[in-house]
Design an enzyme around this catalytic site. Structure first.
Site, short mmCIF file in Angstrom:
data_model
loop_
_atom_site.label_atom_id
_atom_site.label_comp_id
_atom_site.label_asym_id
_atom_site.label_seq_id
_atom_site.Cartn_x
_atom_site.Cartn_y
_atom_site.Cartn_z
N GLN A 1 15.09 23.19 69.10
CA GLN A 1 14.54 21.84 69.18
C GLN A 1 13.05 21.89 68.86
OE1 GLN A 1 16.22 19.78 73.00
NE2 GLN A 1 16.07 21.97 73.37
N ASN A 2 12.50 23.09 68.79
CA ASN A 2 11.05 23.24 68.67
C ASN A 2 10.56 22.85 67.28
OD1 ASN A 2 11.18 24.14 71.25
ND2 ASN A 2 10.94 26.31 70.75
N HIS B 1 14.69 19.02 65.39
CA HIS B 1 13.66 17.97 65.57
C HIS B 1 12.54 18.07 64.55
CE1 HIS B 1 15.01 17.44 70.01
NE2 HIS B 1 15.76 16.75 69.17
C1 BV8 Z 1 18.18 9.31 68.90
C2 BV8 Z 1 9.81 15.98 68.31
C3 BV8 Z 1 19.24 7.34 68.23
C4 BV8 Z 1 8.55 15.22 68.31
C5 BV8 Z 1 11.16 15.31 70.23
C6 BV8 Z 1 21.96 9.87 74.50
C7 BV8 Z 1 22.37 10.12 73.20
C8 BV8 Z 1 21.48 9.98 72.13
C9 BV8 Z 1 20.15 9.59 72.38
C10 BV8 Z 1 19.75 9.35 73.67
C11 BV8 Z 1 20.64 9.47 74.73
N1 BV8 Z 1 19.96 9.16 75.86
C12 BV8 Z 1 18.68 8.86 75.56
C13 BV8 Z 1 18.53 8.94 74.23
C14 BV8 Z 1 17.29 8.68 73.53
C15 BV8 Z 1 16.43 9.92 73.34
C16 BV8 Z 1 16.47 10.87 74.52
O1 BV8 Z 1 17.21 11.83 74.52
N2 BV8 Z 1 15.66 10.58 75.53
C17 BV8 Z 1 15.59 11.43 76.70
C18 BV8 Z 1 14.12 11.71 77.05
C19 BV8 Z 1 16.32 10.75 77.81
N3 BV8 Z 1 16.83 10.62 72.15
C20 BV8 Z 1 16.30 10.22 70.97
O2 BV8 Z 1 15.55 9.28 70.86
C21 BV8 Z 1 16.73 11.01 69.75
N4 BV8 Z 1 17.12 10.09 68.73
O3 BV8 Z 1 18.94 9.40 69.79
O4 BV8 Z 1 18.27 8.34 67.94
C22 BV8 Z 1 19.69 6.77 66.97
C23 BV8 Z 1 21.05 6.69 66.75
C24 BV8 Z 1 21.49 6.14 65.58
C25 BV8 Z 1 20.57 5.68 64.62
C26 BV8 Z 1 19.19 5.80 64.86
C27 BV8 Z 1 18.75 6.34 66.04
C28 BV8 Z 1 15.56 11.81 69.17
C29 BV8 Z 1 15.06 12.81 70.16
C30 BV8 Z 1 14.01 13.71 69.51
C31 BV8 Z 1 12.66 13.39 70.08
N5 BV8 Z 1 11.68 14.34 69.55
N6 BV8 Z 1 10.24 16.12 69.70
C32 BV8 Z 1 7.41 16.04 68.89
O5 BV8 Z 1 7.62 17.19 69.34
O6 BV8 Z 1 6.31 15.49 68.89
S1 BV8 Z 1 11.68 15.58 71.81
C33 BV8 Z 1 10.98 16.91 72.60
O7 BV8 Z 1 11.90 17.21 73.66
C34 BV8 Z 1 10.86 18.21 71.81
O8 BV8 Z 1 11.50 18.21 70.57
C35 BV8 Z 1 11.56 19.21 72.70
O9 BV8 Z 1 12.05 20.26 72.01
C36 BV8 Z 1 12.62 18.36 73.29
C37 BV8 Z 1 13.33 18.92 74.48
O10 BV8 Z 1 12.35 19.34 75.40
P1 BV8 Z 1 12.43 20.89 75.83
O11 BV8 Z 1 12.30 21.72 74.61
O12 BV8 Z 1 13.62 21.10 76.68
O13 BV8 Z 1 11.10 21.05 76.66
P2 BV8 Z 1 10.89 20.69 78.21
O14 BV8 Z 1 9.42 20.73 78.47
O15 BV8 Z 1 11.68 19.47 78.55
O16 BV8 Z 1 11.58 21.92 78.98
C38 BV8 Z 1 11.00 23.20 78.86
C39 BV8 Z 1 11.89 24.18 79.61
O17 BV8 Z 1 11.33 25.49 79.46
C40 BV8 Z 1 11.94 23.90 81.11
O18 BV8 Z 1 13.27 24.02 81.57
C41 BV8 Z 1 11.05 25.01 81.70
O19 BV8 Z 1 11.49 25.40 82.99
C42 BV8 Z 1 11.27 26.12 80.71
N7 BV8 Z 1 10.22 27.13 80.64
C43 BV8 Z 1 8.90 27.02 80.93
N8 BV8 Z 1 8.30 28.23 80.74
C44 BV8 Z 1 9.24 29.08 80.28
C45 BV8 Z 1 10.47 28.40 80.21
N9 BV8 Z 1 11.61 28.99 79.81
C46 BV8 Z 1 11.55 30.29 79.47
N10 BV8 Z 1 10.41 31.03 79.50
C47 BV8 Z 1 9.24 30.46 79.90
N11 BV8 Z 1 8.11 31.20 79.94
#
Ligand code: BV8
Ligand code: ZN
Length: 239
Positions: A99-100, A117
């Site tokens: 996803q990165n 993404h």
């Molecule tokens: C879409 C790019 C619709 C930009 C990003 C259900 C189905 C479909 C969609 C949805 C749905 N419910 C809600 C939605 C809408 C939405 C969504 O999912 N919202 C969420 C917040 C509820 N989804 C969308 O809008 C997607 N599009 O659905 O379009 C559509 C349909 C038809 C026609 C048109 C449209 C698009 C989503 C993409 C958004 N873009 N990023 C940018 O980066 O600027 S999202 C962003 O979140 C990043 O890409 C990232 O990769 C992604 C996920 O986050 P994580 O990578 O998990 O990062 P996070 O901080 O959350 O977690 C980090 C983890 O690492 C933690 O667990 C932590 O403990 C751990 N960690 C920390 N340190 C370490 C570690 N692990 C290992 N080692 C370490 N040292």
């Protein structure tokens, strides 16, 4: 010891899907999104990572992406990125889905990669199919226009409310449905449809291994949870 069992599962599986998120880059110095000090703590996603925000204030959105680009340019792949790349070069049957939007998997020498993404280091036109790798150190003020059609250029990432690249999502889903093991590294599992890749693998019968220091949306369905940082836990899993 979950590490010993996880190593055996990965060694025996002929097809593995690896799914990574921001956490795999955390030890390289790239901030995550939802953890302490995460990007979404200081900025609201809807304020910056949406097409509406860009249309409303392209300068602000470009400032944020320019800051992130400069930050990632100063980071290096960590042992987790490198171990994954070496493991993929040494064996068959591994599909890496990320996803990165950073380029640390690429810079670690990963032989193949599915990016759901998009990519921070590419500009694309908001209207035509013009794309370009970002010139080093480019800070865009005023926001750049497409040299081909004059429309605003934007970062080549998927914003909230936008579709993921169809070919990448289909390839990821196909790999998930055929996987015997699914290794999840550094993702909260909060963002769909990407997060659904892990559910698809699990439903297809894959053993689920999660590497994360914290809790994730997958914890309830995980077979083997390795609690700790990727840079420390991933290399011994794969050698
Ligand atoms: C879409 C790019 C619709 C930009 C990003 C259900 C189905 C479909 C969609 C949805 C749905 N419910 C809600 C939605 C809408 C939405 C969504 O999912 N919202 C969420 C917040 C509820 N989804 C969308 O809008 C997607 N599009 O659905 O379009 C559509 C349909 C038809 C026609 C048109 C449209 C698009 C989503 C993409 C958004 N873009 N990023 C940018 O980066 O600027 S999202 C962003 O979140 C990043 O890409 C990232 O990769 C992604 C996920 O986050 P994580 O990578 O998990 O990062 P996070 O901080 O959350 O977690 C980090 C983890 O690492 C933690 O667990 C932590 O403990 C751990 N960690 C920390 N340190 C370490 C570690 N692990 C290992 N080692 C370490 N040292
Ligand atoms: Zn254009």
């Amino acid at each position: 010891m979950p590490e010993v069992a996880a190593r055996a599962v990965l060694a025996e599986a002929s097809r593995v899907v690896v799914f990574t998120g921001a956490g795999i880059s955390a030890e390289s110095g790239v901030p995550t999104f939802r953890g302490p000090g995460g990007l979404w703590k200081t900025f609201k996603p809807e304020q910056l990572a949406t097409a509406e925000a860009f249309a409303k204030d392209p300068k602000l959105v470009w400032e944020w992406y320019g800051w992130r680009r400069a930050l990632v340019a100063g980071c290096e792949p960590n042992p987790a990125h490198r171990a994954l790349a070496a493991w993929m070069r040494a064996r068959q049957g591994v599909t890496l889905v990320t996803q990165n939007v950073d380029d640390l998997h690429e810079r670690a020498g990963t032989p193949s990669l599915i990016k759901l993404h998009g990519s921070l280091s590419v500009d694309r036109c908001s209207r035509c199919d013009y794309r370009r790798d970002v010139p080093p150190g480019a800070l865009y003020d005023p926001p750049p226009l497409c040299p081909a059609c004059g429309a605003p250029l934007r970062p080549d990432v998927v914003w909230f409310g936008e579709m993921l690249p169809e070919d990448q999502l289909v390839a990821a889903e196909q790999a998930a449905c055929r996987a015997e093991a699914c290794l999840v590294i550094g993702t909260s599992g909060a963002v769909y449809p990407a997060a659904g890749i892990v559910h698809a693998a699990r439903e297809a019968g894959a053993r689920l291994i999660v590497v994360d220091p914290g809790t994730t949306e997958y914890d309830r369905m995980t077979d083997l949870k390795l609690t700790g940082p990727a840079g420390e836990l991933v290399p011994p899993l794969l050698c």
